[in-house]
Scaffold this active site. Structure first.
Site, PDB file in Angstrom:
ATOM      1  N   CYS A   5       0.814  -1.222   0.000  1.00  0.00           N
ATOM      2  CA  CYS A   5       0.000   0.000   0.000  1.00  0.00           C
ATOM      3  C   CYS A   5       0.847   1.272   0.000  1.00  0.00           C
ATOM      4  CB  CYS A   5      -0.937   0.006   1.206  1.00  0.00           C
ATOM      5  SG  CYS A   5      -1.847  -1.523   1.388  1.00  0.00           S
ATOM      6  N   HIS A  50      -3.224   6.682   2.601  1.00  0.00           N
ATOM      7  CA  HIS A  50      -3.670   5.385   2.112  1.00  0.00           C
ATOM      8  C   HIS A  50      -5.031   5.084   2.733  1.00  0.00           C
ATOM      9  CE1 HIS A  50      -4.112   1.314   1.121  1.00  0.00           C
ATOM     10  NE2 HIS A  50      -3.859   0.848   2.337  1.00  0.00           N
ATOM     11  N   ASN A 107     -10.280  -0.884   0.213  1.00  0.00           N
ATOM     12  CA  ASN A 107      -8.825  -0.742   0.212  1.00  0.00           C
ATOM     13  C   ASN A 107      -8.275  -1.287  -1.111  1.00  0.00           C
ATOM     14  OD1 ASN A 107      -6.076  -0.969   0.574  1.00  0.00           O
ATOM     15  ND2 ASN A 107      -6.210  -1.771   2.661  1.00  0.00           N
TER      16      ASN A 107
HETATM   17  N1  ACO Z   1     -18.774  -8.607  10.342  1.00  0.00           N
HETATM   18  C1  ACO Z   1     -19.449  -8.594  11.498  1.00  0.00           C
HETATM   19  N2  ACO Z   1     -18.867  -8.858  12.688  1.00  0.00           N
HETATM   20  C2  ACO Z   1     -17.547  -9.139  12.678  1.00  0.00           C
HETATM   21  C3  ACO Z   1     -16.792  -9.177  11.504  1.00  0.00           C
HETATM   22  C4  ACO Z   1     -17.470  -8.894  10.291  1.00  0.00           C
HETATM   23  N3  ACO Z   1     -16.848  -8.891   9.092  1.00  0.00           N
HETATM   24  N4  ACO Z   1     -15.515  -9.482  11.807  1.00  0.00           N
HETATM   25  C5  ACO Z   1     -15.481  -9.642  13.135  1.00  0.00           C
HETATM   26  N5  ACO Z   1     -16.711  -9.438  13.677  1.00  0.00           N
HETATM   27  C6  ACO Z   1     -17.118  -9.492  15.075  1.00  0.00           C
HETATM   28  C7  ACO Z   1     -16.348 -10.561  15.838  1.00  0.00           C
HETATM   29  O1  ACO Z   1     -17.018 -11.786  15.801  1.00  0.00           O
HETATM   30  C8  ACO Z   1     -16.315  -9.957  17.210  1.00  0.00           C
HETATM   31  O2  ACO Z   1     -17.579 -10.177  17.844  1.00  0.00           O
HETATM   32  P1  ACO Z   1     -17.676 -10.412  19.424  1.00  0.00           P
HETATM   33  O3  ACO Z   1     -17.177  -9.130  20.059  1.00  0.00           O
HETATM   34  O4  ACO Z   1     -19.123 -10.673  19.623  1.00  0.00           O
HETATM   35  O5  ACO Z   1     -16.782 -11.592  19.702  1.00  0.00           O
HETATM   36  C9  ACO Z   1     -16.206  -8.455  16.984  1.00  0.00           C
HETATM   37  O6  ACO Z   1     -16.741  -8.232  15.659  1.00  0.00           O
HETATM   38  C10 ACO Z   1     -14.795  -7.941  17.038  1.00  0.00           C
HETATM   39  O7  ACO Z   1     -13.964  -8.790  16.220  1.00  0.00           O
HETATM   40  P2  ACO Z   1     -12.476  -8.438  15.905  1.00  0.00           P
HETATM   41  O8  ACO Z   1     -11.879  -9.540  15.084  1.00  0.00           O
HETATM   42  O9  ACO Z   1     -11.798  -8.060  17.184  1.00  0.00           O
HETATM   43  O10 ACO Z   1     -12.675  -7.175  14.952  1.00  0.00           O
HETATM   44  P3  ACO Z   1     -11.839  -5.841  14.890  1.00  0.00           P
HETATM   45  O11 ACO Z   1     -12.480  -4.802  15.699  1.00  0.00           O
HETATM   46  O12 ACO Z   1     -10.379  -6.097  15.062  1.00  0.00           O
HETATM   47  O13 ACO Z   1     -12.086  -5.426  13.381  1.00  0.00           O
HETATM   48  C11 ACO Z   1     -10.937  -5.369  11.298  1.00  0.00           C
HETATM   49  C12 ACO Z   1     -11.614  -6.246  12.336  1.00  0.00           C
HETATM   50  C13 ACO Z   1     -11.969  -4.422  10.712  1.00  0.00           C
HETATM   51  C14 ACO Z   1     -10.380  -6.226  10.190  1.00  0.00           C
HETATM   52  C15 ACO Z   1      -9.827  -4.547  11.990  1.00  0.00           C
HETATM   53  O14 ACO Z   1      -8.976  -5.393  12.723  1.00  0.00           O
HETATM   54  C16 ACO Z   1      -9.015  -3.757  11.030  1.00  0.00           C
HETATM   55  O15 ACO Z   1      -9.515  -2.942  10.282  1.00  0.00           O
HETATM   56  N6  ACO Z   1      -7.699  -3.918  11.075  1.00  0.00           N
HETATM   57  C17 ACO Z   1      -6.832  -3.228  10.149  1.00  0.00           C
HETATM   58  C18 ACO Z   1      -6.728  -4.045   8.930  1.00  0.00           C
HETATM   59  C19 ACO Z   1      -6.439  -3.230   7.704  1.00  0.00           C
HETATM   60  O16 ACO Z   1      -6.751  -2.090   7.563  1.00  0.00           O
HETATM   61  N7  ACO Z   1      -5.827  -3.887   6.764  1.00  0.00           N
HETATM   62  C20 ACO Z   1      -5.621  -3.261   5.538  1.00  0.00           C
HETATM   63  C21 ACO Z   1      -4.509  -3.793   4.884  1.00  0.00           C
HETATM   64  S1  ACO Z   1      -3.030  -3.149   5.429  1.00  0.00           S
HETATM   65  C22 ACO Z   1      -3.015  -1.696   4.994  1.00  0.00           C
HETATM   66  O17 ACO Z   1      -3.534  -1.335   3.987  1.00  0.00           O
HETATM   67  C23 ACO Z   1      -2.395  -0.919   5.979  1.00  0.00           C
END
Ligand code: ACO
Length: 322
Positions: A114, A239, A269
């Site tokens: 990215c 980004h 993204n």
């Molecule tokens: N839809 C609905 N619910 C979900 C989903 C989904 N897709 N994914 C997870 N959940 C639920 C889980 O089951 C959990 O539920 P619970 O609290 O009842 O157990 C809750 O949401 C939290 O789950 P986490 O896995 O902890 O979710 P998190 O808050 O970490 O969000 C995410 C996940 C959005 C992927 C986040 O970690 C994120 O954005 N990280 C950055 C990743 C990123 O931006 N990558 C891009 C590539 S790298 C770059 O470009 C920099």
């Protein structure tokens, strides 16, 4: 940290392109346990586009940039294509893009995930210093080829797209790079990667944490080189990974979302393509004018990070790809 000897340049033309097929958040609820509300709240994403080869998307964005620049294909002396989803393992995709645009010049890929397009901008500036006049710097991705759209973490994030800019030497010195920083830390390869023929695998929470740290670090370095403060920046083009990453970093740095270009809602993204597409959108919305100080900010897999502060020259009109 090296400083960059001055060479004047302008963005002579920009382009942005998304494939037609859209996967909206609601469509994803058919293949995984998710909702539009959850995805919007946790990421800021409303839809992502899929389809097309990286070279096809890059050629369309490049064609727009070239057309708007008013230059002839023979004027372009180098193509730099930032991509993390090349058409083939070998060869690079840039030669096919140059061929598709009818160019007769050097062409190579930059693979810095990215952060790639901003890496490409710094490399292009180096070519200007070596005497070149016009280069095409493109960011293009077909991430649908390495994304599992049934996975709740990665499937909600990634899409395809391409953005391009013609970088033109301008000896009037009106526009230039004021500060820059490129970085990488291979200790974090495991938090976001795809094996050959695999799909993206991600430790989302760790990516989130490391991205916020990288943004702070690279922004501070570029501001320092430029001798500027946060208040001097007119627009940040970050980004587009997750709006919450940007918000968390801005809280620490003191930037405001008002001065931030976001297109994520419409694109998801698109890795190396996000920044040039957001540049095209910002020009279209007239958020950048002569003399604007614009901070381009990349961060992503590797980990890699990159930032460039540009004193903008020109009166270019951009385009909206959606
Ligand atoms: N839809 C609905 N619910 C979900 C989903 C989904 N897709 N994914 C997870 N959940 C639920 C889980 O089951 C959990 O539920 P619970 O609290 O009842 O157990 C809750 O949401 C939290 O789950 P986490 O896995 O902890 O979710 P998190 O808050 O970490 O969000 C995410 C996940 C959005 C992927 C986040 O970690 C994120 O954005 N990280 C950055 C990743 C990123 O931006 N990558 C891009 C590539 S790298 C770059 O470009 C920099």
């Amino acid at each position: 940290m090296p400083s960059l000897p001055g060479v004047g340049f302008r963005f002579a033309g920009v382009g942005a392109h998304l494939p037609e097929k859209v996967i909206a958040n609601d469509d994803l609820s058919d293949s995984m346990d998710t909702t539009d509300e959850w995805i919007r709240e946790r990421t800021g994403i409303g839809a992502r586009h899929v389809g097309g080869m990286t070279s096809e998307l890059a050629i369309e964005a490049g064609r727009q940039a070239l057309e708007r620049s008013g230059l002839a294909p023979a004027d372009i002396q180098q193509v730099i294509l930032a991509t993390t989803s090349p058409d083939f393992m070998c060869p690079g995709t840039a030669p096919a893009v140059a061929h598709g645009l009818g160019l007769d010049c050097g062409a190579f890929d930059v693979q810095a995930a990215c952060s790639g397009w901003v890496y490409g901008l710094v490399v292009a500036n180096g070519f200007l210093l070596q005497g070149m006049d016009n280069l095409l710097v493109i960011g293009a991705e077909s991430l649908d080829r390495i994304t599992d759209y049934t996975a709740r973490d990665t499937g909600i994030l990634f899409g395809n797209g391409a953005g391009a800019a013609v970088i033109q030497r301008d000896d009037s010195d009106a526009g230039r790079i004021l500060g820059w920083d490129l970085g990488a830390d291979g200790d974090y390869v495991h938090i976001l990667y795809s094996e050959h023929d695999g799909v993206l695998t991600m430790d989302g929470k760790e990516v989130f944490r490391q991205a916020v740290t990288a943004i702070q670090r690279t922004t501070t370095a570029s501001l320092e080189m430029a001798g500027l403060t946060v208040d001097d920046i007119d627009l940040v083009i970050p980004h587009q990974a997750n709006v919450r990453i940007v918000e968390a970093a801005w809280k620490r740095l003191g930037f405001s979302m008002d001065k931030t270009a976001m297109i994520l809602e419409h694109t998801g993204n698109t890795s190396a393509a996000t920044i040039p597409m957001a540049l095209a959108d910002s020009l279209y919305k007239e958020r950048i004018t002569e003399g604007s100080k614009v901070l381009f900010l990349g961060f992503g897999a590797g980990m890699t990070w990159s930032s460039v502060i540009v004193d903008y020259a020109g009166s270019l009109t951009g385009t909206a790809a959606w």
